[in-house]
Design a protein around this motif. Structure first.
Motif, PDB file in Angstrom:
ATOM      1  N   ARG A 233       0.114  -2.024  -5.423  1.00  0.00           N
ATOM      2  CA  ARG A 233      -0.746  -1.144  -4.623  1.00  0.00           C
ATOM      3  C   ARG A 233      -1.119   0.104  -5.417  1.00  0.00           C
ATOM      4  NH1 ARG A 233      -0.643  -2.662   0.812  1.00  0.00           N
ATOM      5  NH2 ARG A 233       0.847  -4.345   1.185  1.00  0.00           N
ATOM      6  N   ASP A 234      -2.293   0.671  -5.082  1.00  0.00           N
ATOM      7  CA  ASP A 234      -2.695   1.927  -5.703  1.00  0.00           C
ATOM      8  C   ASP A 234      -2.067   3.093  -4.939  1.00  0.00           C
ATOM      9  OD1 ASP A 234      -4.263   2.371  -3.412  1.00  0.00           O
ATOM     10  OD2 ASP A 234      -6.167   1.982  -4.428  1.00  0.00           O
ATOM     11  N   ALA A 235      -2.377   4.322  -5.359  1.00  0.00           N
ATOM     12  CA  ALA A 235      -1.789   5.510  -4.740  1.00  0.00           C
ATOM     13  C   ALA A 235      -2.127   5.608  -3.253  1.00  0.00           C
ATOM     14  CB  ALA A 235      -2.261   6.764  -5.474  1.00  0.00           C
TER      15      ALA A 235
END
Length: 126
Positions: free
Chosen positions: A105-107
């Motif tokens: 997942r990204d931030a």
């Protein structure tokens, strides 16, 4: 223990509505959707009352999957089909159905890829 030798490349067909990005070290391979997605057919919703959430009255429903799966082609030698996990779990006898696993997942919490593909475990085995 099973060998980690991957053998020759396989054809991978994406039967989800999203691009699947496979991540490995510094490499990434994007697998675009290949047509209408495979899916588990849902049974009709059953009303199950209401709940008040702040000023809203929100219906509650009971939902369930049917045993019917659509959009999955016949098995073909050397081909893996990427499907939703629910589709693979509805057809556990199909070793050619895999789903994205070990997601990255990204931030913001959005899935940007996966590090592996998975098959459902079958009763009494792997």
């Amino acid at each position: 223990m099973q060998s980690l030798d991957a053998g020759p490349p396989v054809e991978v067909v994406n039967l989800t509505p999203h691009v699947v990005c496979l991540l490995g070290g510094e490499l990434a391979v994007e697998v675009p959707p290949s047509g209408p997605p495979a899916r588990v057919v849902l049974r009709p919703d059953i009303a199950d009352g209401v709940v008040r959430v702040g000023p809203l009255v929100v219906p509650l429903k009971r939902t369930a999957a049917s045993p019917v799966v659509v959009g999955v082609p016949e098995s073909r030698p050397g081909v893996l089909f990427i499907v939703a996990r629910a589709v693979a779990e509805a057809l556990p006898e199909r070793n050619d159905l895999v789903y994205p696993h070990d997601t990255v997942r990204d931030a913001g919490g959005r899935v940007v890829g996966c590090r592996s593909l998975a098959r459902p475990a079958v009763a009494g085995g792997g």
